[in-house]
Design a protein around this motif. Structure first.
Motif, PDB file in Angstrom:
ATOM      1  N   UNK A 164       0.821  -1.213   0.000  1.00  0.00           N
ATOM      2  CA  UNK A 164       0.000   0.000   0.000  1.00  0.00           C
ATOM      3  C   UNK A 164       0.860   1.270   0.000  1.00  0.00           C
ATOM      4  N   UNK A 165       2.128   1.141  -0.436  1.00  0.00           N
ATOM      5  CA  UNK A 165       2.922   2.353  -0.683  1.00  0.00           C
ATOM      6  C   UNK A 165       2.274   3.129  -1.824  1.00  0.00           C
ATOM      7  N   UNK A 166       2.361   4.442  -1.788  1.00  0.00           N
ATOM      8  CA  UNK A 166       1.769   5.236  -2.882  1.00  0.00           C
ATOM      9  C   UNK A 166       2.342   4.854  -4.241  1.00  0.00           C
ATOM     10  N   UNK A 167       3.630   4.441  -4.296  1.00  0.00           N
ATOM     11  CA  UNK A 167       4.205   4.100  -5.604  1.00  0.00           C
ATOM     12  C   UNK A 167       3.490   2.911  -6.259  1.00  0.00           C
ATOM     13  N   UNK A 168       2.722   2.167  -5.474  1.00  0.00           N
ATOM     14  CA  UNK A 168       2.007   1.002  -6.003  1.00  0.00           C
ATOM     15  C   UNK A 168       0.720   1.389  -6.726  1.00  0.00           C
ATOM     16  N   UNK A 169       0.263   2.620  -6.521  1.00  0.00           N
ATOM     17  CA  UNK A 169      -1.064   2.958  -7.078  1.00  0.00           C
ATOM     18  C   UNK A 169      -1.252   4.410  -7.512  1.00  0.00           C
ATOM     19  N   UNK A 170      -0.296   5.294  -7.179  1.00  0.00           N
ATOM     20  CA  UNK A 170      -0.577   6.732  -7.317  1.00  0.00           C
ATOM     21  C   UNK A 170      -0.828   7.179  -8.759  1.00  0.00           C
ATOM     22  N   UNK A 171      -0.124   6.610  -9.729  1.00  0.00           N
ATOM     23  CA  UNK A 171      -0.283   7.033 -11.127  1.00  0.00           C
ATOM     24  C   UNK A 171      -1.719   6.855 -11.616  1.00  0.00           C
ATOM     25  N   UNK A 172      -2.323   5.745 -11.242  1.00  0.00           N
ATOM     26  CA  UNK A 172      -3.679   5.447 -11.715  1.00  0.00           C
ATOM     27  C   UNK A 172      -4.758   5.900 -10.735  1.00  0.00           C
ATOM     28  N   UNK A 173      -4.492   5.731  -9.447  1.00  0.00           N
ATOM     29  CA  UNK A 173      -5.550   5.970  -8.456  1.00  0.00           C
ATOM     30  C   UNK A 173      -5.321   7.231  -7.619  1.00  0.00           C
ATOM     31  N   UNK A 174      -4.198   7.925  -7.843  1.00  0.00           N
ATOM     32  CA  UNK A 174      -3.829   9.088  -7.035  1.00  0.00           C
ATOM     33  C   UNK A 174      -3.994   8.778  -5.541  1.00  0.00           C
ATOM     34  N   UNK A 175      -4.781   9.566  -4.835  1.00  0.00           N
ATOM     35  CA  UNK A 175      -4.902   9.364  -3.385  1.00  0.00           C
ATOM     36  C   UNK A 175      -5.931   8.297  -3.006  1.00  0.00           C
ATOM     37  N   UNK A 176      -6.528   7.635  -4.000  1.00  0.00           N
ATOM     38  CA  UNK A 176      -7.663   6.754  -3.714  1.00  0.00           C
ATOM     39  C   UNK A 176      -7.211   5.316  -3.403  1.00  0.00           C
ATOM     40  N   UNK A 177      -6.542   5.155  -2.290  1.00  0.00           N
ATOM     41  CA  UNK A 177      -6.038   3.835  -1.906  1.00  0.00           C
ATOM     42  C   UNK A 177      -7.156   2.782  -1.812  1.00  0.00           C
ATOM     43  N   UNK A 178      -8.326   3.131  -1.236  1.00  0.00           N
ATOM     44  CA  UNK A 178      -9.386   2.106  -1.164  1.00  0.00           C
ATOM     45  C   UNK A 178      -9.792   1.574  -2.550  1.00  0.00           C
ATOM     46  N   UNK A 179      -9.798   2.447  -3.561  1.00  0.00           N
ATOM     47  CA  UNK A 179     -10.175   2.028  -4.919  1.00  0.00           C
ATOM     48  C   UNK A 179      -9.099   1.102  -5.515  1.00  0.00           C
ATOM     49  N   UNK A 180      -7.846   1.421  -5.246  1.00  0.00           N
ATOM     50  CA  UNK A 180      -6.739   0.538  -5.674  1.00  0.00           C
ATOM     51  C   UNK A 180      -6.917  -0.850  -5.071  1.00  0.00           C
ATOM     52  N   UNK A 181      -7.203  -0.906  -3.779  1.00  0.00           N
ATOM     53  CA  UNK A 181      -7.326  -2.212  -3.121  1.00  0.00           C
ATOM     54  C   UNK A 181      -8.531  -2.976  -3.687  1.00  0.00           C
ATOM     55  N   UNK A 182      -9.639  -2.270  -3.877  1.00  0.00           N
ATOM     56  CA  UNK A 182     -10.840  -2.897  -4.434  1.00  0.00           C
ATOM     57  C   UNK A 182     -10.541  -3.543  -5.786  1.00  0.00           C
ATOM     58  N   UNK A 183      -9.746  -2.867  -6.603  1.00  0.00           N
ATOM     59  CA  UNK A 183      -9.383  -3.401  -7.926  1.00  0.00           C
ATOM     60  C   UNK A 183      -8.350  -4.511  -7.840  1.00  0.00           C
ATOM     61  N   UNK A 184      -7.454  -4.391  -6.862  1.00  0.00           N
ATOM     62  CA  UNK A 184      -6.387  -5.393  -6.702  1.00  0.00           C
ATOM     63  C   UNK A 184      -6.943  -6.797  -6.460  1.00  0.00           C
ATOM     64  N   UNK A 185      -8.083  -6.901  -5.806  1.00  0.00           N
ATOM     65  CA  UNK A 185      -8.673  -8.230  -5.565  1.00  0.00           C
ATOM     66  C   UNK A 185      -8.865  -9.009  -6.868  1.00  0.00           C
ATOM     67  N   UNK A 186      -9.017  -8.293  -7.985  1.00  0.00           N
ATOM     68  CA  UNK A 186      -9.235  -8.958  -9.285  1.00  0.00           C
ATOM     69  C   UNK A 186      -7.985  -9.629  -9.837  1.00  0.00           C
ATOM     70  N   UNK A 187      -6.819  -9.371  -9.240  1.00  0.00           N
ATOM     71  CA  UNK A 187      -5.587  -9.978  -9.750  1.00  0.00           C
ATOM     72  C   UNK A 187      -4.905 -10.878  -8.710  1.00  0.00           C
ATOM     73  N   UNK A 188      -5.584 -11.133  -7.598  1.00  0.00           N
ATOM     74  CA  UNK A 188      -4.985 -12.019  -6.587  1.00  0.00           C
ATOM     75  C   UNK A 188      -5.011 -13.463  -7.096  1.00  0.00           C
TER      76      UNK A 188
END
Ligand code: MN3
Length: 196
Positions: free
Chosen positions: A163-187
């Protein structure tokens, strides 16, 4: 000497959930930097010929002036090597078999587990990781700051989420919850199951 592992898929393979540019920078720049700094720190010491697990489980035996840099960059190398393996294109869904049984025993349902794991990732202040680890009640969720890893405490993680910002900031900016919600699709649950 440690080497950057090859990704088991292409940089764009996890689109649209994780974008290609993020994957490329995350793997070829961030992970490479952890590997390079780790190698630099342990070059010429007995630790250069150990496995990353051996190094991380014996941080207190390292020379004091190298300990923090190895904790941060060795942790980064271990955590990211695992992270890449636990994602796959066309993955997601739910675990099965013993892994599912453990999750249901510990959290009452897979949905409840997802909610609690997501909350752990969202709640981690600053940079860090959310983890699923095995325990006597089935499984447990923890989170760690920076590049600290359960392996440093002798615990082999089953699943980890960066959950470092470098893992999601380009696409999700500050929206960490949205990144995590999408990440479940690639587990990659079959890869997680193999770690039991
Ligand atoms: Mn990262």
């Amino acid at each position: 000497m440690f080497l950057l592992p090859k990704l088991p898929y292409s940089y764009d393979a996890l689109e649209p959930y994780i974008d290609a540019k993020t994957m490329e920078l995350h793997h070829s720049k961030h992970h490479q930097a952890y590997v390079d700094k780790l190698n630099l720190a342990i070059e010429g010491t007995e630790w250069a010929n150990k496995t990353i697990t051996e190094v991380l489980q014996n941080l207190s035996s390292l020379p004091e002036d190298k300990r923090t840099v190895v904790q941060n960059n060795g942790g980064g190398h271990y955590n990211h090597s695992l992270f890449w393996e636990l994602m796959a294109p066309g993955a997601g869904g739910e675990p099965s078999g013993e892994l599912k049984d453990r999750i249901v025993a510990a959290f009452s349902s897979f949905e409840e587990f997802k909610k609690q794991f997501t909350d752990a990732g969202v709640a981690r202040f600053g940079s860090g990781w959310a983890w699923l680890i095995k325990d006597e009640n089935g499984a447990r969720i923890i989170s760690t700051p920076n590049q600290d890893s359960p392996i440093m405490e002798g615990i082999t993680p089953l699943l980890g989420l960066d959950v470092w910002e470098h893992a999601y900031y380009l696409k999700y900016q500050n929206r960490r919850p949205e990144y995590i919600e999408n990440w479940w699709n690639v587990v990659n649950w079959s890869a997680v199951s193999k770690r039991l």
